[in-house]
Design an enzyme around this catalytic site. Structure first.
Site, PDB file in Angstrom:
ATOM      1  N   GLU A 287       0.751  -1.170   0.018  1.00  0.00           N
ATOM      2  CA  GLU A 287       0.084   0.065  -0.203  1.00  0.00           C
ATOM      3  C   GLU A 287       0.663   1.184  -0.077  1.00  0.00           C
ATOM      4  O   GLU A 287       0.697   2.054   0.896  1.00  0.00           O
ATOM      5  CB  GLU A 287      -0.930  -0.229   1.216  1.00  0.00           C
ATOM      6  CG  GLU A 287      -1.692  -1.209   1.494  1.00  0.00           C
ATOM      7  CD  GLU A 287      -2.201  -1.212   2.942  1.00  0.00           C
ATOM      8  OE1 GLU A 287      -1.864  -0.366   3.684  1.00  0.00           O
ATOM      9  OE2 GLU A 287      -2.831  -2.245   3.464  1.00  0.00           O
ATOM     10  N   PRO A 288       1.654   1.518  -0.781  1.00  0.00           N
ATOM     11  CA  PRO A 288       2.356   2.678  -0.913  1.00  0.00           C
ATOM     12  C   PRO A 288       1.857   3.942  -1.342  1.00  0.00           C
ATOM     13  O   PRO A 288       0.836   3.972  -2.112  1.00  0.00           O
ATOM     14  CB  PRO A 288       3.663   2.466  -2.036  1.00  0.00           C
ATOM     15  CG  PRO A 288       3.075   1.322  -2.941  1.00  0.00           C
ATOM     16  CD  PRO A 288       1.950   0.675  -2.407  1.00  0.00           C
ATOM     17  N   CYS A 357      -2.356  33.809   9.016  1.00  0.00           N
ATOM     18  CA  CYS A 357      -2.033  34.687  10.529  1.00  0.00           C
ATOM     19  C   CYS A 357      -1.707  33.468  11.413  1.00  0.00           C
ATOM     20  O   CYS A 357      -2.451  33.240  12.400  1.00  0.00           O
ATOM     21  CB  CYS A 357      -3.221  35.433  10.635  1.00  0.00           C
ATOM     22  SG  CYS A 357      -3.450  36.620   9.308  1.00  0.00           S
ATOM     23  N   GLU A 358      -0.609  32.981  11.213  1.00  0.00           N
ATOM     24  CA  GLU A 358      -0.125  32.016  12.327  1.00  0.00           C
ATOM     25  C   GLU A 358       1.612  32.082  12.300  1.00  0.00           C
ATOM     26  O   GLU A 358       2.053  32.247  11.084  1.00  0.00           O
ATOM     27  CB  GLU A 358      -0.312  30.460  11.895  1.00  0.00           C
ATOM     28  CG  GLU A 358      -1.767  30.131  11.857  1.00  0.00           C
ATOM     29  CD  GLU A 358      -2.455  30.044  13.205  1.00  0.00           C
ATOM     30  OE1 GLU A 358      -1.704  29.527  14.017  1.00  0.00           O
ATOM     31  OE2 GLU A 358      -3.585  30.179  13.169  1.00  0.00           O
ATOM     32  N   TYR A 385       0.993  14.364   0.536  1.00  0.00           N
ATOM     33  CA  TYR A 385       0.346  15.191   1.529  1.00  0.00           C
ATOM     34  C   TYR A 385       0.787  16.687   1.784  1.00  0.00           C
ATOM     35  O   TYR A 385       0.789  17.107   2.608  1.00  0.00           O
ATOM     36  CB  TYR A 385       1.263  14.396   2.776  1.00  0.00           C
ATOM     37  CG  TYR A 385       1.140  12.826   3.084  1.00  0.00           C
ATOM     38  CD1 TYR A 385      -0.272  12.257   3.475  1.00  0.00           C
ATOM     39  CD2 TYR A 385       2.047  11.941   2.850  1.00  0.00           C
ATOM     40  CE1 TYR A 385      -0.280  10.789   3.423  1.00  0.00           C
ATOM     41  CE2 TYR A 385       2.010  10.693   2.734  1.00  0.00           C
ATOM     42  CZ  TYR A 385       0.673  10.065   3.044  1.00  0.00           C
ATOM     43  OH  TYR A 385       0.552   8.794   3.128  1.00  0.00           O
TER      44      TYR A 385
END
Ligand SMILES: *Cc1c(COP(=O)(O)O)cnc(C)c1O
EC number: 4.1.1.20
Length: 427
Positions: A287-288, A357-358, A385
């Site tokens: 499951e790559p 804004c972080e 990802y």
């Protein structure tokens, strides 16, 4: 120009040609001008080459590669793998709908995840998926109930938590006793006996998945041995036969000098272990995710401002943590390259940050760049990802995506509009 500036580790399809950064045969600058930024661009050839390496490793065997789509679930990417005959590893009903829309063969779909709902089970039974990878004793009983109510038998594999020693393999993050995943190794035989007796289930396999961005072969091979021990113990009980062995995903990619084993070499080692223990004829499933897409993609972003400071200089770009969440989430490293080099200008050390804004909204720290506002940068290794984790935080639109094959570019996702974002909200 030194040759090392022309290509990047692990990414043979991203290269500087006459100074201009390209994916396969296309200049990123042209694509960015046409589609705007931030823009994800993927090399189809990189994905097909990565898949081919897995298949070389399994040549002559009964093996199925199931692409773990949470790494990048865009339909245009799924179609590449569906057309290549891949199976898919999914973790939600939404992902099931995606792979079916991309033309997947349902029999080659496996459904992982610790929290499948009854509705998702019904959806997957109706689609006729190949296997449910169940992750707990409670899930086994619920799936049995749901299958009986639907008049079906659910094919299952039990995910084993192999508890591979963390001290020897610090990269492993999902295959340890303290993780939420899978069924404990020492419960496995009892769980299989219980499952095999339930009329709504059909035991077809066993699986494990020990973690992600793994760069050494040993944890895999240890997990393989632990799973094979269990296969022997489980099959010692009459009537249980595990038709397939699923060793999960997790193979790493080269982000910045990482040296994961090559897929073909790793799977040859694994097959040698299976042969040695008499399991060479079993069907193998893997499951790559990351290793099939991670280095296929880059994200092109425009420099909005440079902002010198007393302690830090900031290079503020139009991509942010909502587009590229890995640095904020995991302090992950992505190489950042200007599309065009300002070869005669001195570099300045910058933190490359987005507009969100972080303070956690950074893409790269302490990068030496010669850049000005309006320049374009590529954030490399952005195939896995990134887009699949993208959000609308700060009401930012999700980026557009382009798939490149040779000198052909296909827009596989248009840039999100504000209307797209407001559509589900009630006045
Ligand atoms: C995430 C995941 C994968 C894929 O992991 P990669 O590190 O992207 O290869 C495979 N199997 C399961 C069960 C997963 O949760």
């Amino acid at each position: 120009m030194s040759p090392s500036l022309n290509t990047f580790p692990g990414q043979p399809h991203v290269a500087r040609k006459e100074g201009s950064l390209c994916v396969e045969d296309l200049e990123l600058e042209t694509l960015a001008r046409q589609h705007g930024t931030p823009l994800f661009v993927y090399s189809q050839q990189w994905m097909l080459d990565a898949l081919a390496a897995y298949r070389r490793g399994f040549a002559g065997r009964d093996a199925l590669v199931c692409y773990a789509i949470k790494a990048n679930s865009s339909l245009g990417i799924l179609r590449v793998f569906a057309e290549a005959g891949c199976g898919f590893d999914i973790v939600s009903g939404g992902e099931l709908a995606r792979v079916l829309a991309a033309g997947a063969d349902a029999a080659k779909v496996i459904f992982s995840g610790v929290g499948k709902t009854r509705a998702e089970m019904r959806q997957a039974l109706a689609a006729g998926i190949g296997c449910f990878n169940v992750e707990s004793e409670a899930e086994i009983d619920v799936l049995n109930e749901v299958a009986l109510a639907e008049g079906r038998r659910a094919p299952i594999s039990v995910r084993i938590n192999p508890n591979v020693d963390p001290k020897t393999h610090p990269y492993i993050s999902t295959g340890l006793k303290g993780n939420k995943f899978g069924v404990a190794h020492d419960r496995a035989v009892a769980v299989y006996r219980h499952a095999a007796a339930l009329p709504g289930l059909q035991v077809v396999g066993i699986d494990c998945h020990i973690g992600s961005q793994i760069t050494e072969a040993d944890p895999y091979l240890d997990a393989v041995e632990r799973v094979l021990d269990l296969v022997q113990a489980i099959e010692a009980h009459d009537g249980i036969r595990l038709h397939h062995l699923d060793f999960g995903g997790g193979l790493g990619i080269d982000y910045n000098g990482d040296t994961p084993p090559a897929a073909d070499a790793l799977w040859q080692q694994l097959l040698a272990r299976l042969d040695a223990r008499g399991f060479g004829e079993r069907r193998i499933v893997i499951e790559p995710g990351r290793s099939l897409v991670g280095n296929a993609g880059v994200c092109v972003t425009e420099v909005l401002y440079t902002k010198p400071g007393e302690e830090k200089n900031f290079c503020i770009v139009d991509a942010a943590m909502n587009d590229l969440p890995r640095p904020a989430m995991y302090q992950a490293f992505h190489r950042i390259e200007p599309l065009a080099l300002r070869a005669d200008e001195p570099t300045v050390r910058y933190d490359v940050v987005g507009p969100v804004c972080e303070s956690g909204d950074w893409l790269g720290r302490d990068r030496d760049l010669a850049v000005q506002a309006g320049d374009l940068l590529a954030v490399l290794s952005a195939g896995a990802y990134c887009m699949s984790m993208a959000s609308n935080y700060n009401t930012r639109a999700r980026a557009a995506e382009v798939l490149v094959s040779g000198d052909k570019a296909t827009l596989i996702r248009r840039r999100e509009s504000i209307e797209d974002q407001l559509r589900t909200e009630l006045p």
